[in-house]
Write an enzyme that holds these catalytic residues in place. Structure first.
Site, short mmCIF file in Angstrom:
data_model
loop_
_atom_site.label_atom_id
_atom_site.label_comp_id
_atom_site.label_asym_id
_atom_site.label_seq_id
_atom_site.Cartn_x
_atom_site.Cartn_y
_atom_site.Cartn_z
N VAL A 142 0.88 -1.17 0.00
CA VAL A 142 0.00 0.00 0.00
C VAL A 142 0.91 1.22 0.00
O VAL A 142 1.80 1.34 0.86
CB VAL A 142 -0.94 0.03 1.22
CG1 VAL A 142 -1.78 1.31 1.20
CG2 VAL A 142 -1.85 -1.19 1.24
N ARG A 164 -3.86 2.96 5.97
CA ARG A 164 -4.94 3.10 6.94
C ARG A 164 -6.26 3.51 6.28
O ARG A 164 -7.05 4.24 6.87
CB ARG A 164 -4.58 4.11 8.04
CG ARG A 164 -3.29 3.80 8.79
CD ARG A 164 -3.43 2.53 9.62
NE ARG A 164 -2.25 2.28 10.43
CZ ARG A 164 -1.23 1.50 10.09
NH1 ARG A 164 -1.26 0.90 8.91
NH2 ARG A 164 -0.20 1.33 10.88
N LEU A 190 -7.52 -0.52 2.29
CA LEU A 190 -7.28 -1.08 0.97
C LEU A 190 -6.80 -2.52 1.03
O LEU A 190 -7.24 -3.37 0.25
CB LEU A 190 -6.27 -0.21 0.21
CG LEU A 190 -6.69 1.25 -0.01
CD1 LEU A 190 -5.64 1.99 -0.82
CD2 LEU A 190 -8.05 1.31 -0.72
N TYR A 203 -0.89 -9.78 9.43
CA TYR A 203 -1.71 -10.81 8.80
C TYR A 203 -2.53 -11.66 9.75
O TYR A 203 -3.42 -12.39 9.31
CB TYR A 203 -0.82 -11.67 7.90
CG TYR A 203 -0.29 -10.87 6.74
CD1 TYR A 203 -1.09 -10.58 5.65
CD2 TYR A 203 1.00 -10.34 6.77
CE1 TYR A 203 -0.63 -9.82 4.59
CE2 TYR A 203 1.47 -9.56 5.72
CZ TYR A 203 0.65 -9.30 4.64
OH TYR A 203 1.11 -8.53 3.60
N PHE A 263 8.56 -15.96 -1.50
CA PHE A 263 7.66 -15.72 -2.64
C PHE A 263 6.77 -14.52 -2.37
O PHE A 263 6.76 -13.98 -1.28
CB PHE A 263 6.81 -16.95 -2.96
CG PHE A 263 6.02 -17.50 -1.80
CD1 PHE A 263 4.74 -17.06 -1.57
CD2 PHE A 263 6.55 -18.46 -0.94
CE1 PHE A 263 3.98 -17.58 -0.51
CE2 PHE A 263 5.82 -18.98 0.10
CZ PHE A 263 4.55 -18.53 0.32
#
Length: 418
Positions: free
Chosen positions: A91, A97, A100, A130, A418
């Site tokens: 982002v 914040r 998105l 996450y 990855f």
């Protein structure tokens, strides 16, 4: 500014014509110069499924990025789990914040479940992000630096003493042999993920990559000529004021199908003239490496961290795919704020395989889907999570029973970024 106020920002799948601008946004998000050559963009696009590439656009400018691709993850026992590997998540600093990432992640996880992918994986640059989306750290790594002068190895060592040999090979042979060795390796390594032909082309220089430097490739072959290991490494050129070599070898990858091959490759790397230190790269946290040396203290850990994160999307399919260390039953209550993997499941593990089905029986252990992801590959203990208040027992001893079922002989390890 609230996420609701930013609904005018268009979050969607990109078109091929927008790929170069999307890639520039990726570079900017990772604080790299936002410059992309036409050759680099075309090479990447040829191997990218654009239907799995998302971006956030404001006034025609890409301000957030997200991509996934199909991959296989080795579960305990060696079976392959179909997963959606998430990468290229950024982002732009001017648009943080605003919700998105949440919008892109929500769309991807729903699409992955519809595609029949059992889980989603990623490598988290930052720890706090996450867990909000149901991911849990599932496999870690350690990196060692070896002082070759302290290993205790005989400096006259030149080759294995069992009829095997180590050969330096060119990139083309390394790509062919490495792919064959890796397929055998990953079938036995929980947490390993699949590598496609493009991966090997990039690793051997067959495909263009900016800033790529060709490494040395060393192949271990058994006495009957079968390739059983591959090491790729580079070496710097550093001399002391006393005109003594102080070079460091940096391992890009080292894979082997058995401990004998792995031992031989590490001994080889530690016996190269002029090499004073070997940086191992990211290895399994329970790697045998230090004990391959007569003096294990010659290897010191310089980095240790979480690495692969896992988010289950189909609990029943995931739990039926892996094997278990014991026979038994356990009722799990799984909570998922996104509603993708919630439910109460009866896990019945047996020598002939496991069954996992919805049930109305009382839950013996309740946990968030992220905690289940953390436990799935066997690298964490339910008893430890119970002590931390991250799982709840409905029946005393359920956490210990889960540990007995989920225990693995080796810790999971994912060798690939990855």
């Amino acid at each position: 500014m609230s996420a609701a106020a930013d609904q005018h920002i268009d979050v969607r799948t990109i078109t091929e014509a927008e790929y170069t601008d999307w890639l520039k946004a990726v570079h900017a998000g990772f604080l790299r110069p936002p410059v992309v050559s036409a050759e680099d963009a075309a090479g990447r696009l040829a191997h990218t499924d654009v239907s799995r590439v998302r971006g956030a656009f404001e006034g025609g400018r890409c301000v957030a990025t997200f991509r996934s691709f199909a991959q296989e993850l080795t579960a305990p026992g060696g079976a392959a789990l179909a997963v959606s590997a998430v990468t290229g998540v950024t982002v732009t600093a001017t648009h943080r914040r605003r919700g998105l990432l949440t919008r892109m992640m929500t769309a991807e996880l729903s699409a992955a479940k519809e595609r029949g992918e059992v889980a989603s994986t990623l490598v988290a640059a930052e720890y706090p992000i996450y867990g909000r989306y149901g991911y849990g750290p599932a496999a870690g790594f350690a990196e060692w630096e070896i002082d070759t002068g302290r290993t205790g190895l005989d400096p006259r060592w030149a080759r294995p003493d069992d009829g095997a040999r180590i050969d330096l090979v060119d990139p083309a042979e390394a790509g062919k042999v490495g792919a064959e060795v890796f397929e055998r390796f990953r079938a036995a390594q929980p947490g390993a993920v699949s590598r496609d032909r493009r991966w090997w082309d990039l690793a051997t220089g067959a495909a263009h990559r900016d800033g790529w430097t060709e490494p040395f490739f060393a192949v271990y072959r058994t006495a009957d000529g079968e390739a059983a290991g591959l090491a790729a490494y580079t070496a710097d050129e550093t001399w002391s004021d006393a005109k003594l070599p102080e070079n460091t070898a940096k391992v890009r990858q080292l894979i082997a199908t058995d401990p004998r091959a792995e031992r031989a490759l590490w001994h080889y790397l530690c016996s190269i003239d002029w090499i004073r230190r070997v940086r191992t790269g990211y290895r399994a946290p329970d790697a045998l490496l230090p004990l391959y040396l007569p003096n294990p203290r010659a290897a010191r850990i310089i980095t240790q961290s979480d690495f692969l994160w896992l988010r289950l999307l189909d609990v029943a399919a995931a739990l039926e795919t892996r094997t278990y260390a014991a026979e038994g039953e356990l009722v799990l209550e799984v909570h998922d704020a996104a509603g993708l993997a919630s439910g109460r499941f009866l896990l019945a593990a047996a020598a002939t395989g496991a069954r996992c089905t919805p049930t109305t029986r009382s839950a013996e252990l309740s946990l968030d889907v992220g905690e289940l992801g953390t436990l799935y590959l066997g690298d964490e203990s339910a008893v430890r999570l119970l002590a931390l208040g991250r799982v709840v027992e409905g029946r005393e001893g359920a956490a210990a029973r889960m540990d007995a079922l989920f225990r693995t002989d080796r810790r999971p390890w994912c060798p690939d970024m990855f």
